[in-house]
Motif scaffolding. Structure first.
Motif, PDB file in Angstrom:
ATOM      1  N   UNK A  67       0.863  -1.185   0.000  1.00 37.26           N
ATOM      2  CA  UNK A  67       0.000   0.000   0.000  1.00 37.26           C
ATOM      3  C   UNK A  67       0.897   1.232   0.000  1.00 37.26           C
ATOM      4  N   UNK A  68       0.660   2.128  -0.945  1.00 40.48           N
ATOM      5  CA  UNK A  68       1.475   3.331  -1.064  1.00 40.48           C
ATOM      6  C   UNK A  68       2.581   3.215  -2.097  1.00 40.48           C
ATOM      7  N   UNK A  70       2.525   3.449  -5.358  1.00 44.76           N
ATOM      8  CA  UNK A  70       2.421   4.554  -6.324  1.00 44.76           C
ATOM      9  C   UNK A  70       2.008   5.862  -5.669  1.00 44.76           C
ATOM     10  N   UNK A  71       1.076   5.747  -4.712  1.00 46.68           N
ATOM     11  CA  UNK A  71       0.547   6.953  -4.068  1.00 46.68           C
ATOM     12  C   UNK A  71       0.328   6.670  -2.583  1.00 46.68           C
ATOM     13  N   UNK A  72       0.817   7.541  -1.741  1.00 42.76           N
ATOM     14  CA  UNK A  72       0.778   7.370  -0.297  1.00 42.76           C
ATOM     15  C   UNK A  72      -0.602   6.929   0.187  1.00 42.76           C
ATOM     16  N   UNK A  73      -0.645   5.811   0.882  1.00 46.17           N
ATOM     17  CA  UNK A  73      -1.879   5.327   1.491  1.00 46.17           C
ATOM     18  C   UNK A  73      -2.866   4.661   0.548  1.00 46.17           C
ATOM     19  N   UNK A  74      -2.506   4.511  -0.718  1.00 43.03           N
ATOM     20  CA  UNK A  74      -3.438   3.966  -1.710  1.00 43.03           C
ATOM     21  C   UNK A  74      -2.975   2.579  -2.164  1.00 43.03           C
ATOM     22  N   UNK A  75      -3.922   1.634  -2.201  1.00 42.04           N
ATOM     23  CA  UNK A  75      -3.660   0.300  -2.741  1.00 42.04           C
ATOM     24  C   UNK A  75      -4.067   0.280  -4.206  1.00 42.04           C
ATOM     25  N   UNK A  76      -3.223  -0.272  -5.050  1.00 46.02           N
ATOM     26  CA  UNK A  76      -3.543  -0.411  -6.475  1.00 46.02           C
ATOM     27  C   UNK A  76      -4.420  -1.628  -6.743  1.00 46.02           C
ATOM     28  N   UNK A  77      -4.580  -2.493  -5.736  1.00 48.57           N
ATOM     29  CA  UNK A  77      -5.300  -3.750  -5.904  1.00 48.57           C
ATOM     30  C   UNK A  77      -6.797  -3.493  -5.901  1.00 48.57           C
ATOM     31  N   UNK A  78      -7.473  -3.945  -6.930  1.00 45.92           N
ATOM     32  CA  UNK A  78      -8.906  -3.742  -7.104  1.00 45.92           C
ATOM     33  C   UNK A  78      -9.698  -4.607  -6.122  1.00 45.92           C
ATOM     34  N   UNK A  79     -10.638  -4.005  -5.430  1.00 42.70           N
ATOM     35  CA  UNK A  79     -11.399  -4.712  -4.387  1.00 42.70           C
ATOM     36  C   UNK A  79     -12.248  -5.850  -4.960  1.00 42.70           C
ATOM     37  N   UNK A  80     -12.837  -5.665  -6.114  1.00 43.28           N
ATOM     38  CA  UNK A  80     -13.630  -6.738  -6.727  1.00 43.28           C
ATOM     39  C   UNK A  80     -12.735  -7.918  -7.088  1.00 43.28           C
ATOM     40  N   UNK A  93      -1.351 -11.722  -0.461  1.00 43.46           N
ATOM     41  CA  UNK A  93      -0.357 -11.216   0.488  1.00 43.46           C
ATOM     42  C   UNK A  93       0.093  -9.823   0.061  1.00 43.46           C
ATOM     43  N   UNK A  94      -0.090  -8.857   0.948  1.00 47.50           N
ATOM     44  CA  UNK A  94       0.355  -7.483   0.739  1.00 47.50           C
ATOM     45  C   UNK A  94       1.316  -7.146   1.860  1.00 47.50           C
ATOM     46  N   UNK A  95       2.534  -6.768   1.499  1.00 49.85           N
ATOM     47  CA  UNK A  95       3.547  -6.467   2.524  1.00 49.85           C
ATOM     48  C   UNK A  95       4.641  -5.615   1.911  1.00 49.85           C
ATOM     49  N   UNK A  96       5.526  -5.135   2.765  1.00 44.49           N
ATOM     50  CA  UNK A  96       6.713  -4.429   2.293  1.00 44.49           C
ATOM     51  C   UNK A  96       7.487  -5.349   1.365  1.00 44.49           C
ATOM     52  N   UNK A  97       7.985  -4.828   0.294  1.00 43.35           N
ATOM     53  CA  UNK A  97       8.734  -5.642  -0.662  1.00 43.35           C
ATOM     54  C   UNK A  97      10.043  -6.118  -0.042  1.00 43.35           C
ATOM     55  N   UNK A  98      10.311  -7.392  -0.204  1.00 47.10           N
ATOM     56  CA  UNK A  98      11.455  -8.018   0.458  1.00 47.10           C
ATOM     57  C   UNK A  98      12.801  -7.461  -0.005  1.00 47.10           C
ATOM     58  N   UNK A  99      12.883  -6.984  -1.238  1.00 43.76           N
ATOM     59  CA  UNK A  99      14.172  -6.518  -1.764  1.00 43.76           C
ATOM     60  C   UNK A  99      14.273  -5.002  -1.864  1.00 43.76           C
ATOM     61  N   UNK A 100      13.443  -4.320  -1.114  1.00 40.61           N
ATOM     62  CA  UNK A 100      13.615  -2.859  -1.047  1.00 40.61           C
ATOM     63  C   UNK A 100      13.463  -2.387   0.390  1.00 40.61           C
ATOM     64  N   UNK A 101      12.345  -2.727   1.008  1.00 39.08           N
ATOM     65  CA  UNK A 101      12.167  -2.449   2.420  1.00 39.08           C
ATOM     66  C   UNK A 101      12.515  -1.010   2.769  1.00 39.08           C
TER      67      UNK A 101
END
Length: 161
Positions: A67-68, A70-80, A93-101
């Protein structure tokens, strides 16, 4: 001699027009090799929905951008798409990316590169999709969503399909 032969497929051009064919190729590979765990990257959930339909009955994990991204606080994943994937029995699974963190933030603030980004950039030499495949496997394993003691297949693409 202990020789294993594998089939490789290449698409003429990258893009979402290849998604369904690739998913079918992976399904055949997984079945032939007894692989029950599939991890797929999906930004909006479109690829995740397609995968959840095709890999029904397998342990499918759909890994999203954090989440965030592309844009702070926004999920790109469509709810439907989320609802359809979960209804099929797959997990998301949505989490901090393992290779950037947090290292990405340190680079942005102080202009220095750290070990995780060195690893990510090295993997990118083989292609962005290769880097993402390693990353989503790490993320799914860290979350306990895939086993760490048997083969899995990871799927990632060019950014959209």
């Amino acid at each position: 001699m202990n020789l294993i032969r594998r089939e490789t497929a290449y698409f003429q051009t990258p893009g979402k027009q290849n998604t369904e064919a690739l998913l079918r190729f992976v399904k055949a590979y997984a079945k032939a090799n007894g692989i029950k765990d599939i991890v797929v990257a999906s930004t909006t959930g479109k690829t995740g929905v397609k995968a959840s339909r095709l890999f029904k009955g397998l342990n499918l994990v759909v890994v999203t951008h954090f989440v965030g991204f592309k844009e702070l606080g926004i999920s790109e994943f469509n709810e439907e798409n989320r609802k359809q994937i979960l209804k099929s029995g797959a997990r998301i699974h949505t989490a901090t990316h393992a290779l950037s963190s947090a290292e990405r933030a340190v680079r942005g603030k102080f202009g220095t590169i750290m070990p995780l980004e060195i690893i990510a950039n090295t993997l990118r030499l083989f292609g962005e999709g290769t880097k993402v495949c390693v990353e989503i496997a790490l993320m799914a394993a860290d979350a306990g969503l895939i086993p760490v003691d048997r083969d899995v297949v990871t799927i990632a693409g060019s950014g959209r399909g």
